[in-house]
Design an enzyme around this catalytic site. Structure first.
Site, PDB file in Angstrom:
ATOM      1  N   HIS A 262       1.304   0.637 -13.119  1.00  0.00           N
ATOM      2  CA  HIS A 262       2.020  -0.605 -13.421  1.00  0.00           C
ATOM      3  C   HIS A 262       3.521  -0.319 -13.484  1.00  0.00           C
ATOM      4  CE1 HIS A 262       2.430  -4.676 -14.904  1.00  0.00           C
ATOM      5  NE2 HIS A 262       3.273  -4.217 -15.808  1.00  0.00           N
TER       6      HIS A 262
ATOM      7  N   GLY B  34       0.782  -1.236   0.000  1.00  0.00           N
ATOM      8  CA  GLY B  34       0.000   0.000   0.000  1.00  0.00           C
ATOM      9  C   GLY B  34       0.814   1.287   0.000  1.00  0.00           C
TER      10      GLY B  34
ATOM     11  N   GLU C  27       6.767   5.946  -8.836  1.00  0.00           N
ATOM     12  CA  GLU C  27       5.318   5.685  -8.878  1.00  0.00           C
ATOM     13  C   GLU C  27       4.564   6.660  -7.969  1.00  0.00           C
ATOM     14  OE1 GLU C  27       3.923   1.606  -8.475  1.00  0.00           O
ATOM     15  OE2 GLU C  27       5.848   0.847  -9.146  1.00  0.00           O
TER      16      GLU C  27
HETATM   17  C1  GAR Z   1       3.593  -1.322  -7.350  1.00  0.00           C
HETATM   18  O1  GAR Z   1       4.898  -1.409  -7.875  1.00  0.00           O
HETATM   19  C2  GAR Z   1       2.576  -1.361  -8.466  1.00  0.00           C
HETATM   20  O2  GAR Z   1       2.989  -0.690  -9.619  1.00  0.00           O
HETATM   21  C3  GAR Z   1       2.484  -2.846  -8.720  1.00  0.00           C
HETATM   22  O3  GAR Z   1       2.490  -3.419  -7.446  1.00  0.00           O
HETATM   23  C4  GAR Z   1       3.249  -2.589  -6.573  1.00  0.00           C
HETATM   24  C5  GAR Z   1       2.399  -2.285  -5.356  1.00  0.00           C
HETATM   25  O4  GAR Z   1       3.138  -1.600  -4.378  1.00  0.00           O
HETATM   26  N1  GAR Z   1       1.300  -3.165  -9.463  1.00  0.00           N
HETATM   27  C6  GAR Z   1       1.232  -4.128 -10.367  1.00  0.00           C
HETATM   28  O5  GAR Z   1       2.175  -4.868 -10.629  1.00  0.00           O
HETATM   29  C7  GAR Z   1      -0.109  -4.259 -11.046  1.00  0.00           C
HETATM   30  N2  GAR Z   1      -0.005  -4.973 -12.260  1.00  0.00           N
HETATM   31  P1  GAR Z   1       2.403  -0.852  -3.191  1.00  0.00           P
HETATM   32  O6  GAR Z   1       1.407  -1.860  -2.584  1.00  0.00           O
HETATM   33  O7  GAR Z   1       3.507  -0.521  -2.217  1.00  0.00           O
HETATM   34  O8  GAR Z   1       1.716   0.341  -3.742  1.00  0.00           O
END
Ligand code: GAR
Length: 193
Positions: free
Chosen positions: A114, A20, A179
């Site tokens: 992504h 998250g 991100e």
């Molecule tokens: C992030 O890197 C996001 O881009 C990726 O999961 C991670 C979640 O991190 N999403 C995907 O791979 C979706 N296809 P977070 O829970 O710390 O935000």
């Protein structure tokens, strides 16, 4: 520039499955005066998602839906979204694929982040696959969600350089930092700010 107050911000639900960190950055962003969105609901398919703690910290309602039966989960999820008057959905590390029917109900109102330069490396294991292919660059993408995996219209991308001694872990950390900046920027772009 139109300033949206807490009352007329776009009511947003953030969907998570894990840590998250993007949820946290979206919540922090939403609290700024200039933010077009407010985060009103956190949805997780995983009861153990660490990110659910941000619901407690920031006092945002959270709900868990068991996606083992996707049809039932989505039906109840749609009811919950309606009950909370949710207008937009931000997927932030949500590791379930939403059905065509669900996406249709929120057409053009679901965003996803992504960790690759889409259309390259859709799906899982993006960092390792980029390294295996000896890519010189990777990055992250915010896009609209359509019914095909990681394929909707791209809103914004951030490109970063892959170093000589990069590992999937170091690359993931480096991209995550980007991100957290890219998602708010993409939301501004969607609302023409
Ligand atoms: C992030 O890197 C996001 O881009 C990726 O999961 C991670 C979640 O991190 N999403 C995907 O791979 C979706 N296809 P977070 O829970 O710390 O935000």
């Amino acid at each position: 520039m139109v300033l949206l107050t807490g009352h007329n911000k776009i009511k947003t639900a953030v969907f998570i499955s894990g840590t998250g960190s993007n949820l946290k950055s979206l919540i922090k962003f939403s609290k700024k005066k200039v933010s077009p969105i407010s985060v009103d609901l956190i949805i997780s398919n995983n009861p153990k998602a660490i990110g659910l703690n941000y619901g407690k910290i920031y006092k945002i309602k959270n709900k868990i839906f068991n996606f083992k039966n996707k049809k039932i989960a989505e039906k109840n999820l749609l009811l919950e979204l309606k009950k909370n008057k949710i207008e937009m959905i931000c997927l932030a590390g949500f590791m379930r694929i939403l059905s065509k029917n669900f996406i249709k109900k929120f057409k053009g109102k679901i965003l996803n982040i992504h960790p690759s330069l889409l259309p390259k490396y859709k799906g899982l294991n993006t960092h390792q696959r980029a390294l295996n292919n000896k890519e010189k660059y990777s990055g992250c993408t915010v896009h609209f969600v359509n019914s095909k995996l990681d394929s909707g219209k791209i809103i914004l991308q951030k490109k970063i350089k892959i170093n000589k001694y990069e590992t999937a872990n170091s690359l993931s950390k480096k991209i995550l930092v980007q991100e957290h900046k890219l998602y708010p920027k993409a939301i501004f772009k969607v609302f023409n700010f």
